[in-house]
Design an enzyme around this catalytic site. Structure first.
Site, PDB file in Angstrom:
ATOM      1  N   CYS A  14      37.966 103.723  74.172  1.00 57.07           N
ATOM      2  CA  CYS A  14      37.058 104.717  73.558  1.00 57.07           C
ATOM      3  C   CYS A  14      36.134 105.342  74.587  1.00 57.07           C
ATOM      4  CB  CYS A  14      36.229 104.117  72.420  1.00 57.07           C
ATOM      5  SG  CYS A  14      37.204 103.513  71.062  1.00 57.07           S
ATOM      6  N   LYS A  29      30.013  92.233  66.965  1.00 58.05           N
ATOM      7  CA  LYS A  29      30.148  91.807  68.372  1.00 58.05           C
ATOM      8  C   LYS A  29      29.166  90.667  68.667  1.00 58.05           C
ATOM      9  CE  LYS A  29      31.150  96.549  69.699  1.00 58.05           C
ATOM     10  NZ  LYS A  29      32.563  96.753  70.027  1.00 58.05           N
TER      11      LYS A  29
HETATM   12  N1  PMP Z   1      29.016 101.565  72.046  1.00 64.58           N
HETATM   13  C1  PMP Z   1      29.504 100.588  72.820  1.00 64.58           C
HETATM   14  C2  PMP Z   1      28.938 100.384  74.196  1.00 64.58           C
HETATM   15  C3  PMP Z   1      30.526  99.769  72.338  1.00 64.58           C
HETATM   16  O1  PMP Z   1      31.018  98.791  73.106  1.00 64.58           O
HETATM   17  C4  PMP Z   1      31.021  99.988  71.028  1.00 64.58           C
HETATM   18  C5  PMP Z   1      32.169  99.149  70.480  1.00 64.58           C
HETATM   19  N2  PMP Z   1      33.220  98.954  71.382  1.00 64.58           N
HETATM   20  C6  PMP Z   1      30.442 100.995  70.256  1.00 64.58           C
HETATM   21  C7  PMP Z   1      29.458 101.763  70.791  1.00 64.58           C
HETATM   22  C8  PMP Z   1      30.897 101.242  68.841  1.00 64.58           C
HETATM   23  O2  PMP Z   1      30.628 100.116  68.039  1.00 64.58           O
HETATM   24  P1  PMP Z   1      31.189 100.002  66.556  1.00 64.58           P
HETATM   25  O3  PMP Z   1      32.635 100.357  66.621  1.00 64.58           O
HETATM   26  O4  PMP Z   1      30.941  98.580  66.184  1.00 64.58           O
HETATM   27  O5  PMP Z   1      30.398 100.942  65.719  1.00 64.58           O
END
Ligand code: PMP
Length: 408
Positions: A366, A228
């Site tokens: 999510c 990100k």
């Molecule tokens: N926490 C937050 C606030 C997120 O935005 C995200 C990714 N959308 C995650 C955790 C998980 O990140 P990753 O899938 O890169 O492990």
């Protein structure tokens, strides 16, 4: 170093942005999910994959030495970037999720017992919820939640009451991936510490949109993903205070995390390797160092002003749309907008936007409990990055209006 204060120059570094999608110029507004990569990152990935590919730490040959220098150099870059105390506090992982799982396993197995409480907020990403649910079922600890108000702000008025002596750990997002509000994490950390609890900050979005200084924040853990932050997928960071990491028992065993090994037992390697069992994504990690170089090359004043202008334009224009409901409102916001429009399914709108070349996210993002909190089954989310332009914001708004006309 020359700093970039010109959007065209910034965009030139991102080959992905010049592509056409569905015969339209791509407007990529799904940066909260993953950001595009600048040429510095792409070139280093190519260079390492096509040449400098020797496993780190293990061999005396030239390729291994070069990989090791690049990998450990990236660790130094991360340390400086977040102002950690020493390089042993920077653990490479595969992402935010892996970093949280590491703490949820290692920290809880050492420090959390039956009857203890882990405090989260009701706006957490599944990655900052499910690992703690799993940790609780292993340890007999319980979860407790800080609610958010209608606007999406943490109910700080309830914090003192929630932070009783049973709370041993607090884990919360710096910026929610749905609400986009920069949360008052410093206040949370100070209050949690006064109550005797440790704090993990999920910085998956926070690292991209704020300047993070872990010493100033005084958080015990800070975690984020590389992808990100304009870096490669499969990379991430766990920052932890040395004294805690020293006491924690790793949850993964294997090569590189050991001092000495006999058939019966082993000793741990020193930090940070103690938590880096097996061959890590050393090429990705090295390229994360390049992503940090890119972020540092942006003129901060320019980026802030640019982001503010786009936020005020999109907020104003979205709020004019009939039947719109926006989530996450307030002054302290990043360029991330989640909304619903009455009578329109979020995925239908996102599909139409895609046909117009505009990439947004739709669905639960999510964050199913937060969707339930607002009584919806999904939202549309537009999330911008430093390379997005006002012209793209205008196309986005026009495309939504068109989409709404087609779906009404
Ligand atoms: N926490 C937050 C606030 C997120 O935005 C995200 C990714 N959308 C995650 C955790 C998980 O990140 P990753 O899938 O890169 O492990």
């Amino acid at each position: 170093m020359e700093l970039y204060n010109n959007i065209e120059k910034i965009r030139e570094q991102f080959p992905a942005l010049t592509q056409r999608v569905n015969n339209r110029e791509l407007v990529y507004f799904d940066n909260g999910a993953t950001a595009q990569k600048p040429v510095g990152v792409i070139n280093l990935l190519n260079e390492m994959n096509s040449g400098v590919n020797g496993n780190i730490h293990r061999a005396v040959h030239e390729l291994s030495a070069r990989s090791t220098i690049l990998y450990e150099g990236a660790r130094d870059a991360v340390k400086l970037f977040i102002n950690a105390g020493d390089r042993g506090e920077i653990i490479f992982t595969s992402g935010t999720t892996a970093s949280i799982n590491l703490v949820a396993n290692s920290y809880t197995s050492t420090f959390i017992n039956k009857g203890d409480i882990i405090l989260l907020t009701e706006a957490e990403h599944h990655s900052n919820l499910v690992p703690w649910q799993m940790a609780c079922s292993r340890s007999g600890a319980e979860l407790r939640f800080l609610p958010v108000d209608e606007q999406g702000n943490w109910r700080m008025d309830l914090l003192d009451e929630l932070l009783d002596k049973r709370v041993k750990l607090v884990s919360a997002a710096h910026i929610s991936n749905v609400l986009g509000i920069i949360n008052p994490v410093k206040q949370l950390i100070d209050k949690a510490h006064s109550a005797g609890a440790k704090v993990l900050i999920d910085g998956a979005q926070g690292i991209v949109h704020t300047e993070v200084d872990v010493k100033e924040l005084d958080c015990d853990f800070y975690v984020f993903s590389g992808h990100k932050l304009y870096g490669p997928t499969g990379t991430g960071i766990l920052y932890g205070k040395r004294n805690l990491l020293e006491e924690m028992v790793p949850w993964m065993g294997g090569g590189d995390m050991v001092g000495s090994v006999s058939l019966e037992k082993f000793s741990f390697a020193e930090l940070p390797l103690k938590f880096e069992a097996g061959t890590p994504n050393f090429i990705g990690a090295a390229a994360l160092g390049e992503a940090i170089k890119f972020v540092k090359s942006i003129d901060k004043g320019f980026a802030e002003k640019h982001e503010k202008e786009i936020i005020s334009f999109i907020t104003r224009e979205l709020s004019k749309i009939d039947g719109i409901r926006m989530y996450g409102l307030g002054e302290n916001k990043i360029s991330l907008f989640s909304f619903n429009i009455e009578g329109i399914h979020p995925s239908d709108l996102a599909i139409l936007l895609n046909k117009m070349g505009v990439a947004v996210r739709s669905g639960m993002m999510c964050c199913e409990p937060l969707m339930s909190r607002y009584g919806v089954t999904g939202m549309v989310r537009a999330s911008l990055a430093v390379y997005n332009t006002m012209k793209e914001a205008e196309i986005f708004i026009e495309s939504i209006k068109r989409g709404v006309r087609m779906l009404s």
